[in-house]
Design an enzyme around this catalytic site. Structure first.
Site, short mmCIF file in Angstrom:
data_model
loop_
_atom_site.label_atom_id
_atom_site.label_comp_id
_atom_site.label_asym_id
_atom_site.label_seq_id
_atom_site.Cartn_x
_atom_site.Cartn_y
_atom_site.Cartn_z
N ASP A 40 0.83 -1.15 -0.13
CA ASP A 40 -0.11 0.00 -0.05
C ASP A 40 0.83 1.33 0.00
OD1 ASP A 40 -2.40 -1.57 0.12
OD2 ASP A 40 -2.79 -1.11 2.07
N ALA A 41 2.07 1.17 0.87
CA ALA A 41 2.90 2.31 0.75
C ALA A 41 3.54 2.74 -0.45
CB ALA A 41 3.95 1.96 1.95
N SER A 89 -13.90 6.31 -4.47
CA SER A 89 -12.80 6.44 -3.52
C SER A 89 -12.59 7.49 -2.57
CB SER A 89 -11.64 6.03 -4.25
OG SER A 89 -11.20 6.98 -5.03
N GLU A 123 -14.18 7.39 11.96
CA GLU A 123 -14.31 6.20 12.12
C GLU A 123 -13.21 5.25 11.61
OE1 GLU A 123 -16.97 4.35 8.39
OE2 GLU A 123 -17.69 6.48 8.88
N LYS A 125 -11.05 2.95 9.34
CA LYS A 125 -11.21 2.69 7.80
C LYS A 125 -10.92 1.14 7.75
CE LYS A 125 -9.15 3.81 3.33
NZ LYS A 125 -8.69 2.35 3.00
N ASP A 127 -10.05 -2.38 6.18
CA ASP A 127 -9.30 -2.85 5.15
C ASP A 127 -9.65 -4.25 4.80
OD1 ASP A 127 -7.16 -3.21 3.42
OD2 ASP A 127 -5.68 -3.74 4.84
N GLU A 181 -17.88 -2.58 4.27
CA GLU A 181 -16.81 -3.35 3.89
C GLU A 181 -16.74 -4.77 4.49
OE1 GLU A 181 -13.03 -1.97 2.25
OE2 GLU A 181 -14.96 -0.98 2.31
N TYR A 233 -21.49 1.40 6.73
CA TYR A 233 -21.07 2.80 7.05
C TYR A 233 -21.57 3.94 6.28
CZ TYR A 233 -17.40 1.32 3.84
OH TYR A 233 -16.28 1.14 2.81
N LYS A 321 -4.35 7.94 6.51
CA LYS A 321 -3.76 6.65 6.52
C LYS A 321 -2.74 6.69 7.68
CE LYS A 321 -4.34 4.11 3.52
NZ LYS A 321 -4.04 4.02 2.04
N CYS A 426 21.36 -22.44 28.20
CA CYS A 426 20.51 -22.78 27.00
C CYS A 426 19.20 -23.27 27.35
CB CYS A 426 21.43 -23.60 25.99
SG CYS A 426 20.56 -24.29 24.74
N CYS A 429 19.05 -27.33 26.05
CA CYS A 429 19.87 -28.27 26.55
C CYS A 429 20.60 -28.14 27.86
CB CYS A 429 21.09 -28.59 25.49
SG CYS A 429 22.28 -27.37 25.53
N CYS A 444 25.07 -20.68 23.30
CA CYS A 444 24.96 -22.08 23.98
C CYS A 444 26.63 -22.84 23.74
CB CYS A 444 24.07 -22.96 23.51
SG CYS A 444 24.12 -24.63 24.08
N CYS A 450 23.47 -29.95 22.07
CA CYS A 450 22.25 -29.32 21.91
C CYS A 450 21.14 -29.46 20.69
CB CYS A 450 22.63 -27.86 21.85
SG CYS A 450 21.30 -26.74 21.85
#
Length: 704
Positions: A40-41, A89, A123, A125, A127, A181, A233, A321, A426, A429, A444, A450
């Site tokens: 998205d970024a 949108s 409110e 958002k 996804d 949504e 919504y 966002k 560890c 062991c 360890c 081990c």
């Protein structure tokens, strides 16, 4: 990247074409195929730059620009539905200043002064996937996806299977389109992926993809089997008003039987909106479903009507966002994992949260210093704040980077949260876990006793860059390691598996995950790996500090397993000709060299290596043809500044001609190529009587 203000018309046109194609492809992948190809970024960054270019060069903002489109064209798989009221949108905002600008724009448009009352709603958002539900006479007659905003896909039968969507309404307007949504909760998403994996079917990257893919099924029975939910919504066409305000209209939808978001609230101005944003962001990880921001809307519906719409977005709403790479969540616990080199690695177990399009439930904590809030040198990090189980922490993830803890909110720290005490033994062991001077990691000391180290070494041994045995991955290694009848406890056991299975009357083919064909394929894959190049074998041994590049260096320099094994056996750390030869290899330092030599001098590890090699045909690494090369077989050192080529190119050309390139001058050095600024290496060459030439002479020697 060139700033938009610095682009000329030709540059802008070329970049516009590239960006427009990239955004259009991203829209198709996200909205139509339910298989996003970028985060998205990254999408937001592409679109913002495209919009900036169109603002400066308006002639580029053609009718076909993706900035003037909503979503993507509906799939040909479904029947089409034309929306009576377009599904648009929202404009996106990322910084607090943009919310103040949003408020200023609305006030100017409505001719309201800065002191005039103007109420908004805020409110979460969600996804998920936008859906429009059309009711006539109180009965659900049609459900459609957003599509391109004008035309969506008919998914009515699928929508009827979602429990949150009423099929009949009492007291509703004669015609009412309810919009909202479709989403999937974190718990339901995890359970669905577990079922998909168990069935050998495709798993989903995140809840949004799972919800979209589930709703857009041709078989409604598949949708019915998926745990989808719905938040209402908004609304589209309606024969009579629901209420005079946004908040009251949402309450009316709730009264009609729809699930609405309880975090929706009224806010008086930008400052209150930002307070709501911060509060919702803090609650994000505890909601149990994904949100990627907060939506602000003018509350009074008559003002919404006056403000109207742009081509693709309403003027009266905006989506604030969240940063795509950051999220706040709760640290549930700190676990310690033991790696193949014995390193104790702390892992944060988190309340799951979606960061950068991926559900994150674990994050690295690096080492004990990082948990304590200090660097390896003792300097404060995160302002000196330590990390404790129960803390509210900020998770950072960028691209494929492993998630990590970026910050801690001390104001939310539980009163009984105690500082984390890093173990000194560890957890696998019980052996002492020692932190050597200068090392940031505690390790360890159990070695092969081990089980965690043994399992991780085996996983490394069969990894892609090592032996890469088809059908023998990490899951199978864990199974065989725990097995009492046909165990694999060290690499040599892999190559005796077929014989041991035959001795046990082929019991393997009767186990979960194995049939006669899969067993045959596994044994064939193991047999094929008995022949292995030297570099892959060296890497597969899992020697600390020896990665793929180092393994390639060692293989090229020693050529054969016999030569490598003999040299490591004869070498003594810190002294002797074999040690000098090893550390003279360019790229092999004292730490790496000591690690390799020590591996061949530890009795148990050496015995394990010998047992393995007895089953293998180790091939010499292919060397370049060096017939007639004046430097084939010679050890060359480059020092000073090279003016006609880079050091990397000089090294590559020398190795292509059969020379060994070393990083230091020793008695085994045949030639030193010295450029301007040559220092101690040139003096060492003079002291040892090693031939020394300049770069021009080197180029003449190798033929240009």
């Amino acid at each position: 990247m060139v700033a938009v203000a610095e682009l000329n018309a030709a540059q802008a046109g070329a970049e516009w074409q590239r960006l427009a194609a990239a955004v259009a492809r991203a829209n198709q992948a996200y909205h139509t195929e339910d298989a996003p190809e970028i985060s998205d970024a990254d999408y937001d960054a592409l679109k913002r730059r495209l919009q900036a270019i169109e603002t400066r060069f308006p002639e580029l903002a053609s009718a076909g620009s993706p900035t003037g489109q909503v979503g993507a064209a509906p799939s040909e798989t479904f029947a089409k539905v034309r929306h009576a009221v377009r599904m648009l949108s929202l404009e996106n905002a990322f910084e607090p200043e943009e919310i103040t600008d949003f408020d200023d724009r609305i006030r100017r448009y409505l001719n309201l002064g800065p002191d005039a009352a103007l109420i908004y709603t805020a409110e979460p958002k969600i996804d998920g996937l936008s859906l429009s539900l059309r009711y006539v006479g109180g009965r659900l007659v049609q459900a459609a996806t957003r599509g391109d905003g004008e035309t969506g896909e008919n998914v009515t039968e699928n929508a009827r299977t979602i429990a949150d969507i009423p099929t009949t309404l009492s007291g509703a307007p004669e015609v009412l389109e309810v919009r909202g949504e479709v989403y999937m909760s974190h718990a339901d998403f995890a359970a669905l992926n577990a079922r998909q994996e168990a069935a050998g079917a495709k798993t989903f990257a995140n809840p949004r993809n799972a919800a979209a893919g589930s709703l857009r099924q041709l078989d409604a029975a598949i949708t019915a089997a998926r745990p989808l939910r719905f938040f209402a919504y908004a609304w589209g066409e309606h024969s009579e008003p629901l209420a005079p305000t946004q908040m009251e209209a949402i309450a009316r939808l709730g009264a009609l039987g729809f699930v609405t978001n309880p975090l929706t609230r009224r806010c008086d101005g930008p400052s209150a909106l930002l307070d709501a944003y911060r509060e919702i962001e803090q609650k994000r990880a505890t909601l149990g479903y994904d949100i990627d921001g907060v939506v602000y809307k003018v509350d009074e519906l008559s003002l919404q009507h006056r403000l109207g719409y742009r081509s693709t977005t309403p003027r009266w709403a905006i989506a604030h966002k969240f940063p795509a790479e950051l999220a706040w969540t709760r640290l549930e616990a700190i676990d310690i994992q033991v790696g193949r080199t014995g390193a104790l690695s702390p892992v944060a177990r988190l309340l799951p949260v979606t960061v950068g399009g991926v559900v994150v439930s674990n994050a690295t904590l690096h080492n004990e210093d990082y948990i304590a809030g200090r660097s390896a040198s003792g300097e404060a990090i995160r302002g000196g704040k330590d990390i404790r189980p129960g803390d509210w922490v900020q998770v950072y993830r960028a691209g494929d980077v492993i998630p990590k803890i970026a910050d801690v909110d001390l104001s939310k720290r539980p009163v009984d949260a105690a500082p984390y005490v890093f173990p000194t033994t560890c957890p696998e062991c019980g052996s002492d876990a020692v932190r050597e001077e200068g090392d940031a990691v505690r390790r360890c000391t159990g070695g092969l006793i081990c089980p965690a180290q043994a399992v991780e070494k085996l996983k490394h041994f069969v990894s892609r860059a090592a032996f890469d045995i088809e059908g023998l991955g990490a899951r199978q290694i864990e199974m065989f390691f725990a097995d009492e009848t046909l165990p694999i406890r060290e690499p040599a056991d892999i190559f005796t598996l077929a014989a041991r299975d035959a001795a046990h009357l082929s019991k393997l083919k009767n186990r979960d995950g194995f049939g006669e064909k899969s067993v045959t394929n596994l044994f064939q894959a193991i047999e094929e790996r008995r022949t292995i190049p030297l570099n892959r074998l060296i890497f597969a041994l899992g020697i600390r500090h020896v990665g793929e590049s180092a393994a390639n260096l060692l293989a090229r320099n020693y050529g054969t397993w016999a030569a490598f094994e003999a040299a490591m056996t004869a070498a003594t750390v810190g002294e002797g000709p074999e040690w000098e030869a090893l550390t003279a290899i360019d790229g092999v330092g004292a730490v790496l060299a000591a690690s390799v030599v020590n591996s061949f001098h530890q009795e148990a590890e050496r015995a394990s290596i010998d047992r393995l090699v007895a089953h293998l045909d180790v091939q010499e690494v292919a060397r370049p043809r060096t017939d007639g090369s004046p430097v084939a077989g010679k050890t060359v050192v480059f020092t000073g500044t090279l003016e006609k080529m880079t050091r990397a190119e000089a090294k590559a050309r020398a190795e292509a001609l059969g020379a060994k390139v070393a990083g230091s001058v020793s008695t085994k050095t045949d030639l030193v190529v010295a450029g301007p600024g040559a220092g101690s290496k040139a003096k060492q060459a003079e002291a040892l009587g090693v031939e020394m030439i300049d770069e021009d002479a080197w180029l003449r020697l190798i033929g240009g």
